[in-house]
Design a protein around this motif. Structure first.
Motif, PDB file in Angstrom:
ATOM      1  N   ALA A   1      37.879  31.147  37.796  1.00 39.75           N
ATOM      2  CA  ALA A   1      36.814  30.244  37.347  1.00 39.75           C
ATOM      3  C   ALA A   1      37.530  29.273  36.639  1.00 39.75           C
ATOM      4  O   ALA A   1      38.551  29.556  36.149  1.00 39.75           O
ATOM      5  N   GLU A   2      36.542  28.098  36.351  1.00 40.70           N
ATOM      6  CA  GLU A   2      37.143  27.150  35.569  1.00 40.70           C
ATOM      7  C   GLU A   2      37.262  27.642  34.084  1.00 40.70           C
ATOM      8  O   GLU A   2      38.205  27.232  33.300  1.00 40.70           O
ATOM      9  N   LYS A   3      36.420  28.193  33.564  1.00 44.30           N
ATOM     10  CA  LYS A   3      36.197  28.987  32.120  1.00 44.30           C
ATOM     11  C   LYS A   3      35.553  30.375  32.482  1.00 44.30           C
ATOM     12  O   LYS A   3      34.755  30.574  31.906  1.00 44.30           O
ATOM     13  N   PRO A   4      36.843  31.302  32.584  1.00 42.14           N
ATOM     14  CA  PRO A   4      36.501  32.497  32.992  1.00 42.14           C
ATOM     15  C   PRO A   4      36.064  33.499  31.864  1.00 42.14           C
ATOM     16  O   PRO A   4      35.454  34.551  32.157  1.00 42.14           O
ATOM     17  N   PHE A   5      36.254  32.834  30.663  1.00 44.73           N
ATOM     18  CA  PHE A   5      35.915  33.729  29.360  1.00 44.73           C
ATOM     19  C   PHE A   5      34.562  33.234  28.583  1.00 44.73           C
ATOM     20  O   PHE A   5      34.207  33.770  27.579  1.00 44.73           O
ATOM     21  N   GLY A   6      33.923  32.114  29.334  1.00 45.93           N
ATOM     22  CA  GLY A   6      32.775  31.691  28.791  1.00 45.93           C
ATOM     23  C   GLY A   6      32.805  31.534  26.999  1.00 45.93           C
ATOM     24  O   GLY A   6      33.594  30.670  26.703  1.00 45.93           O
ATOM     25  N   ASP A   7      31.870  32.200  26.707  1.00 47.86           N
ATOM     26  CA  ASP A   7      31.493  32.257  25.200  1.00 47.86           C
ATOM     27  C   ASP A   7      31.889  33.400  24.509  1.00 47.86           C
ATOM     28  O   ASP A   7      31.237  33.824  23.428  1.00 47.86           O
ATOM     29  N   LEU A   8      33.025  34.028  24.832  1.00 46.19           N
ATOM     30  CA  LEU A   8      33.313  35.251  24.267  1.00 46.19           C
ATOM     31  C   LEU A   8      34.323  34.837  22.985  1.00 46.19           C
ATOM     32  O   LEU A   8      35.462  35.107  22.917  1.00 46.19           O
ATOM     33  N   ASN A   9      33.642  34.052  22.214  1.00 48.00           N
ATOM     34  CA  ASN A   9      34.346  33.636  20.971  1.00 48.00           C
ATOM     35  C   ASN A   9      34.487  34.737  19.934  1.00 48.00           C
ATOM     36  O   ASN A   9      35.175  34.481  18.835  1.00 48.00           O
ATOM     37  N   SER A  10      34.005  35.890  19.985  1.00 48.42           N
ATOM     38  CA  SER A  10      34.377  37.143  19.194  1.00 48.42           C
ATOM     39  C   SER A  10      35.449  37.874  19.449  1.00 48.42           C
ATOM     40  O   SER A  10      35.983  38.829  18.857  1.00 48.42           O
ATOM     41  N   LEU A  11      35.999  37.753  20.527  1.00 46.42           N
ATOM     42  CA  LEU A  11      37.149  38.677  21.532  1.00 46.42           C
ATOM     43  C   LEU A  11      38.291  38.500  20.509  1.00 46.42           C
ATOM     44  O   LEU A  11      38.859  37.096  20.015  1.00 46.42           O
ATOM     45  N   ILE A  12      39.161  39.473  20.325  1.00 46.44           N
ATOM     46  CA  ILE A  12      40.516  39.357  19.390  1.00 46.44           C
ATOM     47  C   ILE A  12      41.537  39.843  20.163  1.00 46.44           C
ATOM     48  O   ILE A  12      42.689  39.555  19.625  1.00 46.44           O
ATOM     49  N   TYR A  13      41.549  40.604  21.335  1.00 44.07           N
ATOM     50  CA  TYR A  13      42.449  41.038  22.013  1.00 44.07           C
ATOM     51  C   TYR A  13      42.231  41.093  23.496  1.00 44.07           C
ATOM     52  O   TYR A  13      40.907  41.425  23.743  1.00 44.07           O
ATOM     53  N   LEU A  14      43.212  40.473  24.069  1.00 46.11           N
ATOM     54  CA  LEU A  14      42.969  40.251  25.522  1.00 46.11           C
ATOM     55  C   LEU A  14      44.311  40.400  26.190  1.00 46.11           C
ATOM     56  O   LEU A  14      45.286  40.133  25.923  1.00 46.11           O
ATOM     57  N   GLU A  15      44.274  41.367  27.272  1.00 46.11           N
ATOM     58  CA  GLU A  15      45.379  41.869  28.117  1.00 46.11           C
ATOM     59  C   GLU A  15      45.110  41.657  29.665  1.00 46.11           C
ATOM     60  O   GLU A  15      44.092  42.033  30.036  1.00 46.11           O
ATOM     61  N   ILE A  16      45.845  40.576  30.252  1.00 43.44           N
ATOM     62  CA  ILE A  16      45.613  40.414  31.642  1.00 43.44           C
ATOM     63  C   ILE A  16      46.856  40.776  32.373  1.00 43.44           C
ATOM     64  O   ILE A  16      48.000  40.153  32.395  1.00 43.44           O
ATOM     65  N   PRO A  17      46.809  41.700  33.304  1.00 46.49           N
ATOM     66  CA  PRO A  17      48.138  42.015  34.229  1.00 46.49           C
ATOM     67  C   PRO A  17      48.083  41.382  35.654  1.00 46.49           C
ATOM     68  O   PRO A  17      46.949  40.981  36.028  1.00 46.49           O
ATOM     69  N   ASN A  18      49.264  40.861  35.732  1.00 47.21           N
ATOM     70  CA  ASN A  18      49.540  40.328  37.207  1.00 47.21           C
ATOM     71  C   ASN A  18      48.464  39.130  37.508  1.00 47.21           C
ATOM     72  O   ASN A  18      47.834  39.144  38.373  1.00 47.21           O
ATOM     73  N   LEU A  19      48.670  37.892  36.570  1.00 49.03           N
ATOM     74  CA  LEU A  19      47.875  36.964  36.726  1.00 49.03           C
ATOM     75  C   LEU A  19      48.612  36.012  37.628  1.00 49.03           C
ATOM     76  O   LEU A  19      49.827  35.513  37.563  1.00 49.03           O
ATOM     77  N   ASN A  20      47.976  35.401  38.546  1.00 45.31           N
ATOM     78  CA  ASN A  20      48.526  34.461  39.497  1.00 45.31           C
ATOM     79  C   ASN A  20      47.875  33.163  39.657  1.00 45.31           C
ATOM     80  O   ASN A  20      46.690  32.883  40.295  1.00 45.31           O
ATOM     81  N   VAL A  21      48.419  32.207  38.991  1.00 45.22           N
ATOM     82  CA  VAL A  21      47.855  30.971  39.117  1.00 45.22           C
ATOM     83  C   VAL A  21      48.906  29.771  39.001  1.00 45.22           C
ATOM     84  O   VAL A  21      50.105  29.948  38.616  1.00 45.22           O
ATOM     85  N   PRO A  22      48.903  28.797  39.862  1.00 41.90           N
ATOM     86  CA  PRO A  22      49.980  27.779  39.886  1.00 41.90           C
ATOM     87  C   PRO A  22      50.074  27.131  38.533  1.00 41.90           C
ATOM     88  O   PRO A  22      51.241  26.578  38.350  1.00 41.90           O
ATOM     89  N   VAL A  23      48.995  26.893  37.944  1.00 46.41           N
ATOM     90  CA  VAL A  23      49.112  26.339  36.605  1.00 46.41           C
ATOM     91  C   VAL A  23      48.289  27.077  35.513  1.00 46.41           C
ATOM     92  O   VAL A  23      47.198  27.203  36.120  1.00 46.41           O
ATOM     93  N   LEU A  24      48.764  27.230  34.333  1.00 46.18           N
ATOM     94  CA  LEU A  24      47.882  27.530  33.399  1.00 46.18           C
ATOM     95  C   LEU A  24      47.597  26.727  32.436  1.00 46.18           C
ATOM     96  O   LEU A  24      48.300  25.719  31.747  1.00 46.18           O
ATOM     97  N   ASN A  25      46.239  26.344  32.080  1.00 40.04           N
ATOM     98  CA  ASN A  25      45.875  25.129  31.247  1.00 40.04           C
ATOM     99  C   ASN A  25      44.969  25.527  30.147  1.00 40.04           C
ATOM    100  O   ASN A  25      44.361  26.676  30.249  1.00 40.04           O
TER     101      ASN A  25
END
Length: 213
Positions: A1-25
């Motif tokens: 998704a273009e904005k995968p985390f939407g309005d999760l503006n209270s999140l303080i910790y995020l872990e993403i394993p095995n991310l496959n994208v040609p460009v991170l922006n």
């Protein structure tokens, strides 16, 4: 998704394993304005674009190891002023752009070990807040132009030190045999010295041995 985390503006910790994208922006993380720790481990991210972390105003730790990163924009970390740890180890970086860490005035630890780096811009070693930078297992091209390298930074590792001083609270209760408190410190280790890959006569020698020229 273009904005995968939407309005999760209270999140303080995020872990993403095995991310496959040609460009991170910047579209990926721009809603996470209170994020403090981001860990992306494994996957395939060949290129990190400018301003990718610019909206992460509270980010303190960024870990991106084993992501097959080949190229990173010089403005990747612009705006993330509170970063204390940047881990880009075990990737395929062939160069560090000049000014990459210019906006990080609280940066303490940089991990660039196990990449494909042959040289570094001199400004990396001018960061006043920096306590250590790990550079092992890169094919360094050793020349006298590396005279700005600082052994006191490259040969350090994070450690724990016990402070045996009693707390004020313990003293008020007459507890004189207080347990030592653990504090973070940095310990020198000569085994962490980066090695030369070229020229052939210096292959396998410490960078700082080569700098005796």
């Amino acid at each position: 998704a273009e904005k995968p985390f939407g309005d999760l503006n209270s999140l303080i910790y995020l872990e993403i394993p095995n991310l496959n994208v040609p460009v991170l922006n910047d579209n990926v993380f721009n809603s996470l304005q209170n994020l403090e720790i981001l860990k992306i481990k494994g996957g395939n991210i060949p290129y990190i674009e400018f301003d990718t972390f610019s909206k992460l105003l509270q980010l303190k730790e960024l870990h991106m190891s084993n992501c097959q990163i080949k190229e990173i924009s010089m403005d990747t970390f612009f705006g993330a002023k509170k970063l204390e740890i940047i881990d880009l180890s075990f990737n395929s970086l062939q160069a560090v752009p000049p000014g990459l860490f210019d906006d990080q005035h609280e940066l303490k630890e940089i991990y660039l070990n196990d990449n494909q780096l042959k040289s570094l811009p001199s400004d990396v070693f001018k960061l006043n807040s920096l306590k250590m930078i790990q550079l092992l297992n890169n094919p360094w091209e050793c020349t006298c132009d590396m005279k700005f390298w600082r052994q006191g930074l490259t040969n350090k590792i994070r450690a724990r030190k016990v402070d045996n001083k009693c707390s004020d609270n313990a003293l008020r209760h007459n507890k004189f045999n207080c347990e030592g408190a653990s504090m973070q410190t940095y310990k020198f280790d000569h085994k962490l010295s980066p090695k030369c890959a070229t020229p052939s006569e210096l292959e396998g020698k410490s960078v700082f041995y080569a700098l005796r020229c």
